[in-house]
Design an enzyme around this catalytic site. Structure first.
Site, PDB file in Angstrom:
ATOM      1  N   GLU A  58       0.855  -1.204   0.000  1.00 16.64           N
ATOM      2  CA  GLU A  58       0.000   0.000   0.000  1.00 16.64           C
ATOM      3  C   GLU A  58       0.884   1.244   0.000  1.00 16.64           C
ATOM      4  O   GLU A  58       0.654   2.194   0.755  1.00 16.64           O
ATOM      5  CB  GLU A  58      -0.919   0.008   1.230  1.00 16.64           C
TER       6      GLU A  58
HETATM    7  O1  9MR Z   1      -7.947   3.676   1.181  1.00 12.17           O
HETATM    8  C1  9MR Z   1      -8.979   3.136   1.989  1.00 12.17           C
HETATM    9  C2  9MR Z   1     -10.018   4.201   2.273  1.00 12.17           C
HETATM   10  O2  9MR Z   1     -10.712   4.548   1.082  1.00 12.17           O
HETATM   11  C3  9MR Z   1     -10.996   3.729   3.320  1.00 12.17           C
HETATM   12  O3  9MR Z   1     -11.876   4.769   3.673  1.00 12.17           O
HETATM   13  C4  9MR Z   1     -10.203   3.252   4.539  1.00 12.17           C
HETATM   14  C5  9MR Z   1     -11.115   2.855   5.679  1.00 12.17           C
HETATM   15  O4  9MR Z   1     -11.275   1.549   5.853  1.00 12.17           O
HETATM   16  O5  9MR Z   1      -9.342   2.194   4.160  1.00 12.17           O
HETATM   17  C6  9MR Z   1      -8.366   2.626   3.273  1.00 12.17           C
HETATM   18  O6  9MR Z   1      -7.461   1.573   2.971  1.00 12.17           O
HETATM   19  C7  9MR Z   1      -6.746   1.017   4.074  1.00 12.17           C
HETATM   20  C8  9MR Z   1      -6.462  -0.426   3.767  1.00 12.17           C
HETATM   21  O7  9MR Z   1      -7.650  -1.099   3.461  1.00 12.17           O
HETATM   22  C9  9MR Z   1      -5.755  -1.108   4.919  1.00 12.17           C
HETATM   23  N1  9MR Z   1      -4.562  -0.391   5.319  1.00 12.17           N
HETATM   24  C10 9MR Z   1      -4.711   1.037   5.531  1.00 12.17           C
HETATM   25  C11 9MR Z   1      -5.365   1.660   4.299  1.00 12.17           C
HETATM   26  C12 9MR Z   1      -5.433   3.154   4.450  1.00 12.17           C
HETATM   27  O8  9MR Z   1      -6.277   3.480   5.509  1.00 12.17           O
END
Ligand code: 9MR
Length: 370
Positions: A264
């Site tokens: 990520e």
């Molecule tokens: O990028 C994602 C965002 O759109 C969502 O609102 C958020 C809340 O769950 O999750 C984000 O993605 C996350 C990922 O699934 C897990 N690791 C952290 C990422 C950034 O928050």
């Protein structure tokens, strides 16, 4: 001679016409491709949001297909969305993502089966351990089973650790005990025998959290259960990327016999008083918290480029252990960091600007392969 000249004139005219009709897509062609540049080294991925999966903008689709060969759904496979009611699953968007992947030769990493966040609202009403276990088992069997042979890999468990390496007090830990991670992998292995299975977390390159992560991986293996890889999310900060910890982590994880991935990746350039990606964390806005609405100052742009260059040098040095590098967003405008931990900021954490144009960081990264 005359014939050649004629052919040249026709193809030049065709190019001109293509440029007029498809300015963005044609421009995208001219940008060197990350996935091609690193093809022999590791996969290059991005997360995808709904608009991108539904191909709402053809130029964006063409751009994604030109730059990436792996993708992770940013949200649509999380349990709140894919399993909205106790006995109802919604595979509509996930199935569209599978089609997107087939069409554009992009491998899909499912994200994520078991996570304490973005859980369906009905979970709050559950009080008994038995019911949590039923949810846990049915969810993994049904979702991993549905996508068996369709996704390339799964983030089976996401973010189960605290910063000190102990287990996070999630609803799963409370009701199922600390074997729940091994159990999740066991169920995923049964439901998705053709799929690679990963543990994914942020800050798990930091020594204490890394030690907890190593214990988890060892425990899963000791139980005779399959785990193929570990994801280091890589939500870092400009000028503070922990290169030594990252290198040490690549070596230590690989020594356990698992693949290492950066899952990520983004580099925060805005003020923040903590590190990591705990989605529950928030900060209060003040006059200094959104300083670059008019553009990124050159000094920060250059530091960002230097950080990305050094990171990719490190990934290349360990390309025998690193199998994938996934950015958390296609371009700066897509990034979750515009909305977290303070809403409405203007952030610049990725390699492409808001118009999919390469930033100096992209030039530095691509130059490593020239
Ligand atoms: O990028 C994602 C965002 O759109 C969502 O609102 C958020 C809340 O769950 O999750 C984000 O993605 C996350 C990922 O699934 C897990 N690791 C952290 C990422 C950034 O928050």
């Amino acid at each position: 001679m005359h014939f050649n000249k004629h052919v040249f004139t026709i193809s030049a005219a065709a190019l001109l016409l293509a440029n007029l009709l498809l300015p963005d897509a044609a421009f995208a062609q001219k940008i060197p491709s990350l996935k091609d540049a690193f093809r022999k080294d590791f996969g290059i991925g991005t997360c995808l949001n709904n608009a991108q999966i539904e191909e709402r903008d053809p130029a964006t689709t063409a751009f994604i297909a030109s730059q990436f060969n792996m993708a992770t759904p940013e949200n649509i496979m999380k349990s709140a969305l894919i399993h909205p009611k106790w006995d109802t699953y919604d595979f509509t968007m996930g199935d569209k993502l599978i089609e997107f992947g087939k069409k554009h030769k992009i491998k899909i990493n499912g994200h994520t089966l078991i996570w304490h966040s973005q859980l369906p609202s009905f979970i709050r009403g559950i009080k008994s351990a038995d019911s949590i276990r039923t949810f846990f088992t049915d969810h993994i069997k049904t979702v991993a089973g549905h996508y068996n042979g369709k996704v390339y890999s799964w983030d089976v468990v996401n973010e189960a650790l605290n910063e000190d390496g102990t287990m996070r007090k999630s609803v799963f830990l409370q009701h199922l005990g600390d074997d729940f991670v091994t159990e999740a992998f066991r169920l995923a292995q049964q439901a998705a025998p053709k799929t690679e299975l990963y543990y994914n977390d942020y800050n798990n390159e930091q020594p204490k959290k890394r030690a907890g992560c190593i214990e988890l991986i060892k425990k899963i293996k000791a139980a005779g259960v399959r785990i193929d890889g570990v994801g280091i999310q890589g939500h870092w900060h400009v000028g503070k990327v922990p290169f030594q910890d990252i290198e040490e982590s690549i070596l230590q994880y690989a020594a356990l016999g698992v693949k290492v991935m950066f899952t990520e990746l983004d580099i925060e350039v805005l003020p923040r008083n903590f590190q990591g990606a705990d989605v529950g964390a928030r900060m209060t806005a003040n006059e200094q918290s959104n300083p670059y609405t008019a553009g990124l100052p050159d000094s920060v742009q250059q530091q960002l480029a230097a950080d990305y260059e050094a990171l990719f040098k490190l990934f290349l040095k360990h390309k025998d252990k690193v199998t994938r590098v996934t950015f958390w967003g296609v371009n700066d405008g897509d990034s979750w960091l515009n909305g977290w931990p303070i809403r409405g900021r203007t952030n610049y954490p990725l390699l492409f600007d808001r118009n999919n144009q390469p930033k100096p960081a992209f030039e530095k990264v691509i130059a490593l392969k020239k």
